[in-house]
Design an enzyme around this catalytic site. Structure first.
Site, PDB file in Angstrom:
ATOM      1  CG  HIS A 139     -17.705  -8.593 -61.192  1.00 38.83           C
ATOM      2  ND1 HIS A 139     -18.866  -9.193 -63.145  1.00 38.83           N
ATOM      3  CD2 HIS A 139     -16.821  -9.554 -60.690  1.00 38.83           C
ATOM      4  CE1 HIS A 139     -17.756 -10.215 -63.536  1.00 38.83           C
ATOM      5  NE2 HIS A 139     -16.629 -10.739 -62.124  1.00 38.83           N
ATOM      6  CG  HIS A 141     -18.492 -15.477 -61.575  1.00 38.09           C
ATOM      7  ND1 HIS A 141     -16.911 -15.921 -61.208  1.00 38.09           N
ATOM      8  CD2 HIS A 141     -18.390 -14.333 -61.652  1.00 38.09           C
ATOM      9  CE1 HIS A 141     -16.602 -15.292 -60.894  1.00 38.09           C
ATOM     10  NE2 HIS A 141     -16.866 -13.858 -62.074  1.00 38.09           N
ATOM     11  CD  GLU A 169     -39.924  -8.527 -60.440  1.00 34.21           C
ATOM     12  OE1 GLU A 169     -39.909  -7.883 -59.526  1.00 34.21           O
ATOM     13  OE2 GLU A 169     -39.178  -9.559 -59.749  1.00 34.21           O
ATOM     14  CG  HIS A 210     -16.105 -13.246 -66.680  1.00 33.59           C
ATOM     15  ND1 HIS A 210     -15.016 -12.887 -66.795  1.00 33.59           N
ATOM     16  CD2 HIS A 210     -16.278 -13.075 -64.902  1.00 33.59           C
ATOM     17  CE1 HIS A 210     -14.697 -12.457 -65.238  1.00 33.59           C
ATOM     18  NE2 HIS A 210     -15.069 -12.670 -64.510  1.00 33.59           N
TER      19      HIS A 210
END
Ligand code: 2HA
Ligand code: ZN
Length: 271
Positions: A139, A141, A169, A210
Site C-alpha cells: 500500500h 500514496h 502496455e 487516499h
C-alpha cells in the site's frame, strides 16, 4: 543460525521501502507492505519456537493460521527501514487461535504491525484462494494516482479505461483492471473487508482520495503493477485539459490484449 539482516526477504523489504520513499509514494509514515514468507527459509534465520510477544489482530484470519509474514511497523517511516530494519519491520506468525500474531523478530522498540493489517491479511486470504503463488500486499500514496482521484469518477470501469488509454502496455500489465473504493475511514476492519472483496476481481485497488493497494506473487510484480498505474496516471494528468488529438481506441486495446494473450475485462471495452 544465519544472520537475519542478510536474509533476502529482509534485504528486499529494505530496498523496496527505500525505493518507494524516494519515488515520493510514502511520505512520513505513509504506506505499508506485508510479505508472506516460507517457513523453512525463515527457520534458517530464526528459532521458530521463540515467540517474543503476542499481539492481538482484532479479527479472524482462519485460513492464515501458521503463516509467517514480514510487515512494516505502525507509525514507522519507509525512509528509515533501510537504516534500522529491526525497529521498523517485524516478522509475525498467525497463531492457532487465528486472532493473535506471534512476534518472532523486530518491532524492537515495543511497536507493532501497520494499522492497515486487516486490509493486508484479508487481501492475502482472498488472493491466496485465487492464486496459490500469491505472496505480497503493498500500500502507498503515489502522487499522480492520487491527483487523478480528484479529477475522475471513482468507478472501476471509468478509472481502468482512463489508465488503459494512456499507454499501450497498461492493458497488458493489468488486464484485470483496477478496483476503486469510495473514500472510507482507513485502518478499520470495514475498509479491510471492502478491499479484500475488490481483490476477488482485481490485483489493484484504489482507496478513494487516499492511495493504492497492489498484490502479487513477488515484490517485483506487485511494485511493477503500482509503478505502471502511477506512470499512466502521470500521463493522464499531463494530457488532461489539453485538446485531444489521439487516443488508443477500444479495438486497439483488444488487439494488443489478444496479441499478448492476456485475460482482459471484456466488459470494460466499449462495443
Ligand atoms: O500506515 O498509509 O493508510 C500509514 C498509511 C495508512
Ligand atoms: Zn495509507
Amino acid at each position: 543460525m544465519k544472520n537475519i539482516f542478510e536474509a533476502p526477504f529482509v534485504q528486499e523489504m529494505m530496498r523496496t521501502t527505500a525505493n518507494m520513499y524516494r519515488l515520493g509514494w510514502d511520505e512520513r509514515n505513509g504506506g505499508n507492505i506485508s510479505y508472506m514468507l516460507d517457513e523453512k527459509e525463515v527457520g534458517e534465520y530464526l528459532d521458530l519456537t521463540k515467540v517474543i510477544r503476542t499481539i492481538p489482530l482484532g479479527f479472524q484470519a482462519q485460513s492464515l493460521v501458521g503463516k509467517i509474514f514480514i510487515v512494516t511497523g505502525t507509525g514507522k517511516y519507509f525512509k528509515n527501514v533501510e537504516y534500522d530494519p529491526e525497529t521498523n519491520l517485524g516478522i509475525i506468525r498467525i497463531a492457532k487461535d487465528a486472532t493473535t500474531a506471534e512476534l518472532l523478530w523486530g518491532y524492537k522498540d515495543g511497536g507493532k504491525f501497520t494499522s492497515e493489517l486487516p486490509a493486508h491479511l484479508m487481501t492475502h486470504m482472498t488472493r491466496l484462494r485465487k492464486d496459490p503463488d500469491h505472496r505480497v500486499v503493498m500500500h502507498c500514496h503515489p502522487t499522480n494516482t492520487l491527483a487523478m482521484n480528484q479529477v475522475i469518477e471513482l468507478d472501476d470501469r471509468t478509472f481502468t479505461r482512463a489508465l488503459w488509454k494512456t499507454c499501450t502496455e497498461c492493458i497488458v500489465v493489468f488486464p484485470d483492471g483496477i478496483g476503486v473504493l469510495p473514500w472510507m475511514v482507513c485502518g478499520t476492519n470495514e475498509i479491510g473487508e471492502a478491499t479484500a472483496e475488490k481483490m476477488e476481481d482485481y490485483r489493484l485497488v484504489i482507496w478513494g482520495m487516499h492511495g493504492i493497494y497492489g498484490s502479487g506473487k513477488d515484490m517485483d510484480e506487485t511494485f511493477g503493477l503500482i509503478e505502471t498505474v502511477e506512470k499512466a496516471a502521470q500521463l493522464y494528468l499531463l494530457a488532461a485539459g489539453l485538446p485531444r488529438v489521439n487516443t488508443i481506441r477500444d479495438e486497439e486495446l483488444v488487439a494488443v490484449a489478444e496479441r499478448f494473450e492476456v485475460d482482459y475485462r471484456k466488459d470494460f471495452i466499449n462495443a
